[in-house]
Design an enzyme around this catalytic site. Structure first.
Site, PDB file in Angstrom:
ATOM      1  N   GLY A  33     -32.278  16.336  -6.561  1.00 41.44           N
ATOM      2  CA  GLY A  33     -30.926  16.902  -6.485  1.00 41.44           C
ATOM      3  C   GLY A  33     -30.866  18.257  -5.819  1.00 41.44           C
ATOM      4  O   GLY A  33     -29.846  18.944  -5.868  1.00 41.44           O
ATOM      5  N   ASP A  39     -33.167  12.701   7.486  1.00 42.44           N
ATOM      6  CA  ASP A  39     -34.109  12.880   6.376  1.00 42.44           C
ATOM      7  C   ASP A  39     -35.329  11.979   6.524  1.00 42.44           C
ATOM      8  O   ASP A  39     -36.473  12.410   6.348  1.00 42.44           O
ATOM      9  CB  ASP A  39     -33.425  12.566   5.037  1.00 42.44           C
ATOM     10  N   THR A  96     -24.660  16.632  11.458  1.00 49.52           N
ATOM     11  CA  THR A  96     -24.556  16.316  12.887  1.00 49.52           C
ATOM     12  C   THR A  96     -25.258  14.995  13.199  1.00 49.52           C
ATOM     13  O   THR A  96     -24.968  14.376  14.215  1.00 49.52           O
ATOM     14  CB  THR A  96     -25.227  17.420  13.738  1.00 49.52           C
ATOM     15  N   GLY A 120     -31.337  18.763  -2.586  1.00 46.72           N
ATOM     16  CA  GLY A 120     -31.025  18.637  -1.161  1.00 46.72           C
ATOM     17  C   GLY A 120     -32.279  18.608  -0.309  1.00 46.72           C
ATOM     18  O   GLY A 120     -32.255  18.905   0.876  1.00 46.72           O
TER      19      GLY A 120
HETATM   20  C1  GLA Z   1     -27.978  14.082   3.889  1.00 43.90           C
HETATM   21  C2  GLA Z   1     -28.134  12.842   4.773  1.00 43.90           C
HETATM   22  C3  GLA Z   1     -28.553  13.211   6.190  1.00 43.90           C
HETATM   23  C4  GLA Z   1     -27.670  14.305   6.772  1.00 43.90           C
HETATM   24  C5  GLA Z   1     -27.505  15.455   5.782  1.00 43.90           C
HETATM   25  C6  GLA Z   1     -26.504  16.476   6.262  1.00 43.90           C
HETATM   26  O1  GLA Z   1     -29.215  14.703   3.684  1.00 43.90           O
HETATM   27  O2  GLA Z   1     -29.072  11.967   4.220  1.00 43.90           O
HETATM   28  O3  GLA Z   1     -28.546  12.078   7.004  1.00 43.90           O
HETATM   29  O4  GLA Z   1     -26.421  13.782   7.164  1.00 43.90           O
HETATM   30  O5  GLA Z   1     -27.087  15.005   4.501  1.00 43.90           O
HETATM   31  O6  GLA Z   1     -26.932  17.107   7.404  1.00 43.90           O
END
Ligand code: GLA
Length: 378
Positions: free
Chosen positions: A120, A171, A35, A122
């Site tokens: 990796g 992030d 989003t 997330g």
């Molecule tokens: C990655 C991107 C973020 C965001 C997420 C999904 O982590 O760096 O900016 O878009 O994916 O929410």
């Protein structure tokens, strides 16, 4: 050995003397996925896993950095033509360049860094690295005159201009602004945010890391973003933040089925973040959990950023009676985030370990989420 001690030993050994320590954190996101680049809301928090660096200005115009985890060394200048070859070093070079491009100062420095943010998974180890160095450069060379939000944008621009990922702001924002015990609800259009004390009584947040990363050649993240931008243009809005399901339905005949489902997910997810905030305020964790499952369904079926292993972990959570579960972060591997009643924790984690191992031949890694501070000088 403690991270700090490890870095310090290597710094002394390689460079002699000592520098200043900085750290920044990885992040989780309770809800609001994909989003951010659509001008919507996100709900992240920093975690107790960090990238840490010991840094000392060296009075030259050269940067010399050693990555402990990759066991690699890079040396580069600070002009645009000096970009290092190693991809890990480009994060640091990019941060320096983005500060300089904005009129800030960066001088030469020596640094040693290491981290415990799983790669990796997330959890945004790259944002942690960018934020650690952006914070340090601001402190060391700019008298902390660069605003914190700008530090996050510097990290984001680094991804765009030096790493090939057209990411949103979530992030880097979370890594810079993280505060112990608090999630943050960020409006990615206005940049306004509020801290949200997060201490769900009787529940625990756990990450189940599949330890798989499906590297897809054609940059699927950037493609998702392009779909969203195409639909926004077609609907005549700046971002999908301003789109409604009615508008999307009316345009259905003019866009591809794929773009339709991408936009549908984003429009629905935007609302879910707000619903989750209301539910948290009311202490209604059942609704929080239900929204998390809905997000997973959307990310898997409509946005198509899940994968078999993560769908399996999500089904497994549901079967075990876990309150909420979903894939977290950009997708295509990594981990699920799970809101688990404390009395179920042991059963869920042992089942997840055993059954995932049986099916995929390795155990997932399981981390309890501890919401912690973001970028800082130690
Ligand atoms: C990655 C991107 C973020 C965001 C997420 C999904 O982590 O760096 O900016 O878009 O994916 O929410």
């Amino acid at each position: 050995m403690e991270l700090k001690e490890k870095i310090s030993n290597i710094f002394t050994e390689r460079l002699g003397g000592e520098g200043t320590f900085y750290a920044s954190a990885g992040r989780i996101n309770l809800i609001g996925e994909h989003t951010d680049y659509n001008g919507g809301f996100v709900f992240p928090g920093a975690i107790d896993k960090v990238i840490m660096a010991e840094i000392r200005a060296n009075g030259s115009d050269k940067v010399r950095v050693f990555s402990v985890d990759i066991n690699d060394y890079a040396e580069f200048g600070l002009n645009e033509a000096d970009a290092p070859e190693q991809s890990w070093a480009r994060y640091i070079f990019g941060v320096c360049r983005e500060i300089i491009k904005r009129g800030g100062k960066v001088g030469g420095f020596d640094a040693v860094f290491a981290g415990n943010v799983p790669l990796g998974a997330g959890l945004s180890s790259s944002a942690a690295l960018e934020s650690c160095f952006a914070f340090a450069m601001n402190d060391m060379f700019n008298g902390n005159t660069i605003e914190k939000f700008e530090l996050a944008r510097i990290g984001q621009s680094t991804e765009h201009n030096y790493c090939g990922v057209n990411c949103g702001i979530m992030d880097q924002f979370a890594s810079v602004f993280g505060k112990q015990g608090n999630l943050m609800r960020l409006d990615c259009r206005s940049g306004e945010f509020e801290y949200f004390p997060f201490n769900p009584q009787g529940y625990t947040l756990v990450l189940v890391d599949s330890v798989v990363k499906h590297e897809l050649a054609d940059s699927p993240y950037n493609k998702r973003r392009q779909s969203c931008e195409r639909v926004a243009r077609r609907l005549g809005v700046e971002t999908l933040r301003d789109a409604t399901m009615e508008m999307l339905e009316a345009a259905k005949g003019d866009i591809t089925a794929e773009d339709y489902f991408r936009a549908k997910y984003v429009i629905e997810e935007k609302q879910r973040v707000l619903d989750v905030c209301d539910a948290l305020n009311a202490g209604d964790y059942e609704t929080v959990g239900r929204c998390m499952y809905e997000t997973h369904r959307g990310l898997s079926k409509d946005y198509e950023v899940s994968c078999e292993e993560l769908d399996y972990l999500n089904d497994l959570a549901k079967e075990c009676g876990v309150t909420g579960s979903r894939i977290m972060g950009g997708g295509f591997g990594g981990c699920t985030i799970n809101l688990v009643k404390n009395e179920l924790l042991e059963k869920f984690t042992s089942e997840a370990r055993a059954r995932f191992n049986e099916k995929y031949g390795h155990e997932p890694k399981i981390y309890e989420v501890i919401i912690s501070d973001g970028a800082r000088r130690l």
